[in-house]
Design a protein around this motif. Sequence first.
Motif, PDB file in Angstrom:
ATOM      1  N   GLY A 225      13.572  83.537 -53.527  1.00  0.00           N
ATOM      2  CA  GLY A 225      12.126  83.454 -53.417  1.00  0.00           C
ATOM      3  C   GLY A 225      11.388  84.320 -54.404  1.00  0.00           C
ATOM      4  O   GLY A 225      10.195  84.118 -54.635  1.00  0.00           O
ATOM      5  N   GLU A 226      12.121  85.270 -54.979  1.00  0.00           N
ATOM      6  CA  GLU A 226      11.449  86.210 -55.874  1.00  0.00           C
ATOM      7  C   GLU A 226      10.838  85.509 -57.063  1.00  0.00           C
ATOM      8  O   GLU A 226       9.834  85.938 -57.612  1.00  0.00           O
ATOM      9  N   LEU A 227      11.462  84.437 -57.452  1.00  0.00           N
ATOM     10  CA  LEU A 227      11.048  83.784 -58.678  1.00  0.00           C
ATOM     11  C   LEU A 227       9.992  82.721 -58.434  1.00  0.00           C
ATOM     12  O   LEU A 227       9.445  82.189 -59.369  1.00  0.00           O
ATOM     13  N   LEU A 228       9.753  82.426 -57.155  1.00  0.00           N
ATOM     14  CA  LEU A 228       8.858  81.326 -56.882  1.00  0.00           C
ATOM     15  C   LEU A 228       7.462  81.820 -56.583  1.00  0.00           C
ATOM     16  O   LEU A 228       7.232  82.989 -56.323  1.00  0.00           O
ATOM     17  N   ASN A 229       6.543  80.879 -56.607  1.00  0.00           N
ATOM     18  CA  ASN A 229       5.163  81.254 -56.350  1.00  0.00           C
ATOM     19  C   ASN A 229       4.460  80.212 -55.518  1.00  0.00           C
ATOM     20  O   ASN A 229       4.691  79.022 -55.670  1.00  0.00           O
TER      21      ASN A 229
END
Lengths: 216, 337
Positions: A153-157
């Motif tokens: 999830g860190e890379l998503l927005n």
Amino acid sequence: MHVTKEFKKKTFLKQFLLGLHVSNSISNPISIQQRKNSIKLSADLAMAFARGRTHWTHALITKLGQKEENKSTLKGILGRRYEILMARYSCPLLYQKVQRRKKSVRSYRFSYNAQKRRSSALKGSCVRVSPSVVARNLENRRTKVLKRLVPGGELLNGSALLSEALDYVISLKAQVDMMKSLWRATQVSSSSNVELVPSAPLQKKDASCTIANSEE
Amino acid sequence: MEDEIQPLLNPTTASASPSVATSGASFTALLGLPPNRAVELLHEPTFPSDPALVDRAARFSVFAAAAAASSAPSPEVSPPPPPPETAKKRKDGASTNGKAKVKKGKHAEEDTDGENKLPYVHVRARRGQATDSHSLAERARREKINARMKLLQELVPGCSKISGTALVLDEIINHVQYLQRQVEYLSMRLAAVNPRIDFSGLDTFLSATTMECGRLTIGNAKVGTELDQQQQQPVWSEVGVSDSDQMNSTTNSKRLQIQLQQNQLQQFWHVDFLNTQNHLQPSVWERDTVMGSTAPHVQREEQHSFVGPGAVPLLSFDRVNPVAPPIQSNQQLKMEL
């Protein structure tokens, strides 16, 4: 749609048992902690496999594969797929990017808080923050927590993060249900050995159980 | 799948179509983008046996159907869009109809099935809102996020009453953490209960669990939430057929299997779950050996060693009795109801 969920449960079970089998054969775990970890590992892997190809499944598998103690188990389970997956998704760059972003976020937050503190020191005790800003702050904070929870999830927005979270919650629920029912299956099989069910409709099964016990 | 959703669709289409008619397809057009994505999203993930989700999926497929229905009014929408096209060029909030209309063409990613996706999504700006492209994109993004939030709200129990994004996010986070903790807890329990999982008969167990999945998922359904029985049954016969295909069983045992599953279902809904566990478990092992009786006896030995001390009595029972008693017990199960 129901059909796909049924298949998912089957594949989950298969993968789970396979994973348990592999982990048991590779290293006979001594402590309960190790057993728990191996079980959890195979359960997570099974869930990821049963779900298919989504962002969070890849991220989860990669994360599991990066830990040193899991590598042998993973290799055993995945076989040749392990090499392929690791080659494709073990980009340390990706996680470095994330680390850098995290740092920048932290520094931003720190500077923002410092600004707030400075402003509050100047203006007195009250900081005039509009409610929308407050809401946005809350939301941002929670989004960050969610990013940490959902694998990858860190890379998503924004909406992508929410859709991944939705998918993840569905799969987690299914995983929990499967494990619960597996647990109950073991419970029942062990309890039926100990006690016979006294209810009338089960007479035939009682007879069968007594036959079985006498056979033993 | 559509057949199962049809009965759910029918009460909701009645409510959906008037709204489509009255709002002039603007509302559904506004939602046209997110529900399409949502439907796409819903079609990708596997669908849990959860009636709330079934309702939600039904609702969104209602939107898809409504979107398909609104594609019929969209030809009549498209004649009005050319005049609002000029309104957009004027960058004027007020339009001739007193409602700001801006046509925004957004190309959907793929037209897999025509009934689900519109080639263009006509988004109408609400009255008094800015009409430049940035805010439009912003608004579309926000609509997407809101649609996802709604889905998540319906997924997480107890979230539908909460209003406000931050609190809903809070609930979602709590739910995710709760589920993860449950996984840890269950894995700990499984680790504690089975000091040695003997997997010598892994193959037969794997093939057996394809059938056990039927029983297990019934268990899931009961434990989770109440499910519609009609919904379950076609699924179950489907699963039964697919399972027996895998097993290469005789037609007799196939019929038995389906019969057994239906019996279990009926039993399941009439009796308390804990009790039915005891009903179901022996019948599953019976079924296993119905399969096993067709296979060589070596497999039965493996089944023995696999399941461990707990289920050995049951399996030895199966070895004693041939195929006939399971049929009798089936009938007995039927009569119990």
